[in-house]
Scaffold this motif. Structure first.
Motif, PDB file in Angstrom:
ATOM      1  N   ARG A  26       0.834  -1.216   0.000  1.00 49.81           N
ATOM      2  CA  ARG A  26       0.000   0.000   0.000  1.00 49.81           C
ATOM      3  C   ARG A  26       0.860   1.253   0.000  1.00 49.81           C
ATOM      4  NH1 ARG A  26      -1.184   4.014   2.655  1.00 49.81           N
ATOM      5  NH2 ARG A  26      -0.080   3.362   4.528  1.00 49.81           N
ATOM      6  N   GLU A  27       1.876   1.274   0.874  1.00 44.49           N
ATOM      7  CA  GLU A  27       2.761   2.437   0.943  1.00 44.49           C
ATOM      8  C   GLU A  27       3.464   2.679  -0.390  1.00 44.49           C
ATOM      9  OE1 GLU A  27       5.344   1.375   4.159  1.00 44.49           O
ATOM     10  OE2 GLU A  27       3.978   2.140   5.696  1.00 44.49           O
ATOM     11  N   PHE A  28       3.917   1.599  -1.014  1.00 48.29           N
ATOM     12  CA  PHE A  28       4.625   1.741  -2.291  1.00 48.29           C
ATOM     13  C   PHE A  28       3.675   2.266  -3.370  1.00 48.29           C
ATOM     14  CE2 PHE A  28       6.446   0.423  -6.298  1.00 48.29           C
ATOM     15  CZ  PHE A  28       7.765   0.784  -6.154  1.00 48.29           C
ATOM     16  N   ALA A  29       2.482   1.683  -3.458  1.00 48.21           N
ATOM     17  CA  ALA A  29       1.509   2.133  -4.458  1.00 48.21           C
ATOM     18  C   ALA A  29       1.169   3.603  -4.255  1.00 48.21           C
ATOM     19  CB  ALA A  29       0.255   1.266  -4.393  1.00 48.21           C
ATOM     20  N   GLU A  30       1.017   4.003  -3.002  1.00 48.48           N
ATOM     21  CA  GLU A  30       0.731   5.399  -2.691  1.00 48.48           C
ATOM     22  C   GLU A  30       1.903   6.296  -3.099  1.00 48.48           C
ATOM     23  OE1 GLU A  30       0.584   7.416   1.498  1.00 48.48           O
ATOM     24  OE2 GLU A  30      -1.382   6.511   1.099  1.00 48.48           O
ATOM     25  N   ALA A  31       3.123   5.849  -2.818  1.00 49.38           N
ATOM     26  CA  ALA A  31       4.315   6.646  -3.133  1.00 49.38           C
ATOM     27  C   ALA A  31       4.474   6.871  -4.636  1.00 49.38           C
ATOM     28  CB  ALA A  31       5.564   5.972  -2.573  1.00 49.38           C
ATOM     29  N   ILE A  32       4.093   5.887  -5.435  1.00 46.76           N
ATOM     30  CA  ILE A  32       4.234   6.053  -6.889  1.00 46.76           C
ATOM     31  C   ILE A  32       2.962   6.613  -7.528  1.00 46.76           C
ATOM     32  CG2 ILE A  32       6.025   4.297  -7.081  1.00 46.76           C
ATOM     33  CD1 ILE A  32       3.884   2.420  -8.301  1.00 46.76           C
ATOM     34  N   GLY A  33       1.929   6.823  -6.701  1.00 47.85           N
ATOM     35  CA  GLY A  33       0.699   7.433  -7.189  1.00 47.85           C
ATOM     36  C   GLY A  33      -0.155   6.508  -8.039  1.00 47.85           C
TER      37      GLY A  33
END
Length: 150
Positions: A26-33
């Motif tokens: 989730r954090e990664f997906a959020e970070a890459i938008g």
């Protein structure tokens, strides 16, 4: 000084398993938008046929680059990491990375070449799950810039 060609084909020991968690995905997906619900919603991922949330394709970079550190830090290779830039990255997937995976990476030096005084090293990272099944292969190209002339 050019890197030693005899290192081509050298394989390093596999990493300790990395456990992929929903929150990291989730954090990664959020970070890459990337708003793809398969990255954050287990029901959306299950509707697509996955047992749990899946990771964006570039998520595995953090795991494979850490494994490439075994190559980078090999004192016999003599790579000056202070002069290294990331040249290229490619992934070849057998299946998506998913929450709950425990992944280990084995790195191999695929090629070493010198161009315009710069050393270029290609590292292949084979990623397998706990059952030994192939998940993805990462191809990383690093360029060690030539030292400036005095």
């Amino acid at each position: 000084m050019a890197l030693d060609q005899s290192f081509v084909g050298r394989t390093y020991p596999p990493t300790d398993p990395y456990e992929v968690g929903r929150e990291k995905i989730r954090e990664f997906a959020e970070a890459i938008g990337d708003p793809n619900p398969a990255y954050t919603d287990a029901d959306a991922a299950k509707a697509l046929g996955y047992p749990d949330v899946i990771a964006p394709p570039t998520f595995v970079f953090a795991i494979t680059f850490k494994a490439a550190g075994l190559v980078i830090e090999d004192p016999q290779l003599g790579l000056d990491y202070s002069r290294v830039v990331h040249g290229d990255q490619k992934f070849a997937y057998t299946r998506p990375v998913r929450s709950g995976d425990r992944l280990a990476v084995t790195s191999t030096i695929e090629a070493i070449k010198t161009m315009a005084g710069n050393d270029i090293i290609d590292i292949r990272g084979e990623v397998h799950d706990e059952a030994g099944e192939h998940v993805v292969t990462a191809f990383t190209k690093l360029v060690a810039r030539r030292a400036e002339e005095a």
